[in-house]
Design a protein around this motif. Structure first.
Motif, PDB file in Angstrom:
ATOM      1  N   GLY A  69      -8.036  36.072 -14.982  1.00  0.00           N
ATOM      2  CA  GLY A  69      -8.721  38.469 -15.099  1.00  0.00           C
ATOM      3  C   GLY A  69      -9.585  38.050 -14.766  1.00  0.00           C
ATOM      4  O   GLY A  69     -10.404  38.601 -13.096  1.00  0.00           O
ATOM      5  N   TRP A  70     -10.520  36.810 -15.255  1.00  0.00           N
ATOM      6  CA  TRP A  70     -11.920  37.073 -14.932  1.00  0.00           C
ATOM      7  C   TRP A  70     -12.449  36.252 -13.599  1.00  0.00           C
ATOM      8  O   TRP A  70     -13.452  36.401 -12.954  1.00  0.00           O
ATOM      9  CB  TRP A  70     -13.095  36.480 -15.822  1.00  0.00           C
ATOM     10  CG  TRP A  70     -13.319  37.147 -16.740  1.00  0.00           C
ATOM     11  CD1 TRP A  70     -12.353  37.682 -18.060  1.00  0.00           C
ATOM     12  CD2 TRP A  70     -14.103  38.660 -16.601  1.00  0.00           C
ATOM     13  NE1 TRP A  70     -13.155  38.789 -18.655  1.00  0.00           N
ATOM     14  CE2 TRP A  70     -13.877  38.976 -17.995  1.00  0.00           C
ATOM     15  CE3 TRP A  70     -14.765  39.425 -16.090  1.00  0.00           C
ATOM     16  CZ2 TRP A  70     -14.988  40.615 -18.176  1.00  0.00           C
ATOM     17  CZ3 TRP A  70     -15.318  40.437 -16.123  1.00  0.00           C
ATOM     18  CH2 TRP A  70     -15.204  40.681 -17.538  1.00  0.00           C
ATOM     19  N   LEU A  71     -10.866  35.590 -13.365  1.00  0.00           N
ATOM     20  CA  LEU A  71     -11.263  34.760 -11.841  1.00  0.00           C
ATOM     21  C   LEU A  71     -10.940  35.966 -10.742  1.00  0.00           C
ATOM     22  O   LEU A  71     -11.479  35.246  -9.602  1.00  0.00           O
ATOM     23  CB  LEU A  71     -10.063  32.949 -11.967  1.00  0.00           C
ATOM     24  CG  LEU A  71     -10.488  32.290 -11.192  1.00  0.00           C
ATOM     25  CD1 LEU A  71     -11.743  31.740 -10.170  1.00  0.00           C
ATOM     26  CD2 LEU A  71      -9.518  31.617 -11.401  1.00  0.00           C
ATOM     27  N   ALA A  72     -10.106  36.193 -11.402  1.00  0.00           N
ATOM     28  CA  ALA A  72     -10.051  37.335 -10.286  1.00  0.00           C
ATOM     29  C   ALA A  72     -10.941  37.933  -9.865  1.00  0.00           C
ATOM     30  O   ALA A  72     -11.110  37.927  -8.702  1.00  0.00           O
ATOM     31  CB  ALA A  72      -9.108  38.315 -10.669  1.00  0.00           C
ATOM     32  N   VAL A  75     -13.318  36.317  -7.730  1.00  0.00           N
ATOM     33  CA  VAL A  75     -12.897  35.702  -6.020  1.00  0.00           C
ATOM     34  C   VAL A  75     -13.469  37.333  -5.079  1.00  0.00           C
ATOM     35  O   VAL A  75     -13.652  37.123  -4.437  1.00  0.00           O
ATOM     36  CB  VAL A  75     -11.326  35.871  -6.359  1.00  0.00           C
ATOM     37  CG1 VAL A  75     -10.797  36.404  -4.490  1.00  0.00           C
ATOM     38  CG2 VAL A  75     -11.331  34.166  -6.920  1.00  0.00           C
ATOM     39  N   VAL A  76     -13.037  38.424  -5.984  1.00  0.00           N
ATOM     40  CA  VAL A  76     -13.217  39.538  -5.377  1.00  0.00           C
ATOM     41  C   VAL A  76     -15.269  39.754  -4.904  1.00  0.00           C
ATOM     42  O   VAL A  76     -15.544  39.678  -3.921  1.00  0.00           O
ATOM     43  CB  VAL A  76     -13.187  40.912  -6.041  1.00  0.00           C
ATOM     44  CG1 VAL A  76     -14.097  42.279  -5.686  1.00  0.00           C
ATOM     45  CG2 VAL A  76     -11.968  41.284  -6.273  1.00  0.00           C
ATOM     46  N   LEU A  77     -15.892  39.467  -5.854  1.00  0.00           N
ATOM     47  CA  LEU A  77     -17.107  38.945  -5.794  1.00  0.00           C
ATOM     48  C   LEU A  77     -17.405  37.898  -4.238  1.00  0.00           C
ATOM     49  O   LEU A  77     -18.121  37.983  -3.622  1.00  0.00           O
ATOM     50  CB  LEU A  77     -17.956  38.697  -7.702  1.00  0.00           C
ATOM     51  CG  LEU A  77     -17.997  39.274  -8.144  1.00  0.00           C
ATOM     52  CD1 LEU A  77     -18.671  38.593  -9.650  1.00  0.00           C
ATOM     53  CD2 LEU A  77     -18.947  40.645  -8.223  1.00  0.00           C
ATOM     54  N   VAL A  80     -17.800  39.993  -1.266  1.00  0.00           N
ATOM     55  CA  VAL A  80     -18.815  40.961  -1.421  1.00  0.00           C
ATOM     56  C   VAL A  80     -20.042  39.655  -1.193  1.00  0.00           C
ATOM     57  O   VAL A  80     -20.263  40.256   0.032  1.00  0.00           O
ATOM     58  CB  VAL A  80     -18.674  40.686  -2.416  1.00  0.00           C
ATOM     59  CG1 VAL A  80     -20.289  41.732  -2.527  1.00  0.00           C
ATOM     60  CG2 VAL A  80     -18.717  42.257  -3.170  1.00  0.00           C
ATOM     61  N   ARG A  81     -19.728  38.767  -1.478  1.00  0.00           N
ATOM     62  CA  ARG A  81     -20.964  37.579  -1.220  1.00  0.00           C
ATOM     63  C   ARG A  81     -21.132  37.715   0.514  1.00  0.00           C
ATOM     64  O   ARG A  81     -21.519  37.131   0.739  1.00  0.00           O
ATOM     65  CB  ARG A  81     -20.535  35.812  -2.054  1.00  0.00           C
ATOM     66  CG  ARG A  81     -22.192  35.427  -0.890  1.00  0.00           C
ATOM     67  CD  ARG A  81     -21.553  33.654  -2.465  1.00  0.00           C
ATOM     68  NE  ARG A  81     -21.950  34.503  -4.195  1.00  0.00           N
ATOM     69  CZ  ARG A  81     -23.547  34.443  -3.941  1.00  0.00           C
ATOM     70  NH1 ARG A  81     -24.164  34.229  -3.440  1.00  0.00           N
ATOM     71  NH2 ARG A  81     -23.489  34.356  -5.173  1.00  0.00           N
ATOM     72  N   LEU A  82     -19.495  37.033   0.858  1.00  0.00           N
ATOM     73  CA  LEU A  82     -19.375  36.914   2.334  1.00  0.00           C
ATOM     74  C   LEU A  82     -19.707  38.207   3.096  1.00  0.00           C
ATOM     75  O   LEU A  82     -20.112  38.442   4.518  1.00  0.00           O
ATOM     76  CB  LEU A  82     -17.927  36.335   2.910  1.00  0.00           C
ATOM     77  CG  LEU A  82     -17.658  35.058   2.221  1.00  0.00           C
ATOM     78  CD1 LEU A  82     -16.182  34.822   2.876  1.00  0.00           C
ATOM     79  CD2 LEU A  82     -18.622  34.342   2.968  1.00  0.00           C
ATOM     80  N   ALA A 122     -23.925  40.389 -10.828  1.00  0.00           N
ATOM     81  CA  ALA A 122     -22.379  40.170 -11.162  1.00  0.00           C
ATOM     82  C   ALA A 122     -21.845  38.728 -11.476  1.00  0.00           C
ATOM     83  O   ALA A 122     -21.335  38.945 -12.676  1.00  0.00           O
ATOM     84  CB  ALA A 122     -21.497  40.945 -10.456  1.00  0.00           C
ATOM     85  N   GLU A 123     -22.267  38.124 -11.314  1.00  0.00           N
ATOM     86  CA  GLU A 123     -21.918  36.450 -10.895  1.00  0.00           C
ATOM     87  C   GLU A 123     -22.441  35.453 -12.573  1.00  0.00           C
ATOM     88  O   GLU A 123     -21.318  35.151 -12.357  1.00  0.00           O
ATOM     89  CB  GLU A 123     -22.251  35.828  -9.719  1.00  0.00           C
ATOM     90  CG  GLU A 123     -21.510  36.564  -8.213  1.00  0.00           C
ATOM     91  CD  GLU A 123     -22.177  35.348  -6.992  1.00  0.00           C
ATOM     92  OE1 GLU A 123     -21.413  34.906  -6.706  1.00  0.00           O
ATOM     93  OE2 GLU A 123     -22.922  34.613  -7.295  1.00  0.00           O
TER      94      GLU A 123
END
Length: 165
Positions: A69-72, A75-77, A80-82, A122-123
């Motif tokens: 769940g946290w990995l997902a 990945v979303v973050l 956002v980084r990109l 967040a990261e």
């Protein structure tokens, strides 16, 4: 070392090192265009914080099971980084570099004053949670808040002086 943790930690290290290369290249280019660096004195603190964070993740999370769940969320973050990197383009750096041009007002900068710092907040919290390291998330989130208070104040002051000129 668990394979999942190794892959995750390897990704983080490669990502951060790649970003330093990109930031260094962009910084040199901006300075060559007449930009100037502002408030460099706290930069070593930022580097030390991020190095200690990565070290803590590796030391305490190397054999952890990855939390899907946290990995997902992580990945979303990265999406956002990109988005942030794409929006800033050649103006993205890890330092405060002031260029006498209008501020970027596209991408997430249309909605949030400091989206890159929000992402880092967040990261700093989410990456340890991927490895089940709640205490690392808490400690480094607190330390990061202190560093970002210094950083954001310095950047806002630099941008105010840019707008005034």
């Amino acid at each position: 070392m668990s394979l999942g943790a190794a892959l995750f930690l390897g990704f983080l290290v490669v990502q951060r090192l790649s970003e330093l290369v990109l930031a260094r290249r962009n910084t040199r280019r901006l300075l060559a265009q007449g930009a100037r660096e502002v408030a460099p004195e706290h930069y070593k603190l930022i580097v030390a914080l991020h190095a200690a964070w990565l070290g803590a993740l590796a030391l305490f999370g190397h054999d952890a099971a990855v939390q899907p769940g946290w990995l997902a969320v992580f990945v979303v973050l990265q999406g956002v980084r990109l988005w942030i990197l794409g929006s800033l383009g050649r103006r993205w750096t890890t330092r405060i570099i002031v260029l006498d041009e209008p501020l970027v007002a596209r991408g997430p900068y249309r909605f949030v004053k400091h989206p890159n710092y929000a992402l880092v907040v967040a990261e700093i919290a989410v990456a340890p949670l991927v490895l089940g390291l709640v205490w690392v998330a808490v400690i480094f989130s607190i330390l990061n808040a202190g560093v970002l208070a210094i950083r954001i104040r310095a950047e806002d002051d630099a941008l105010k002086s840019l707008r005034a000129s």
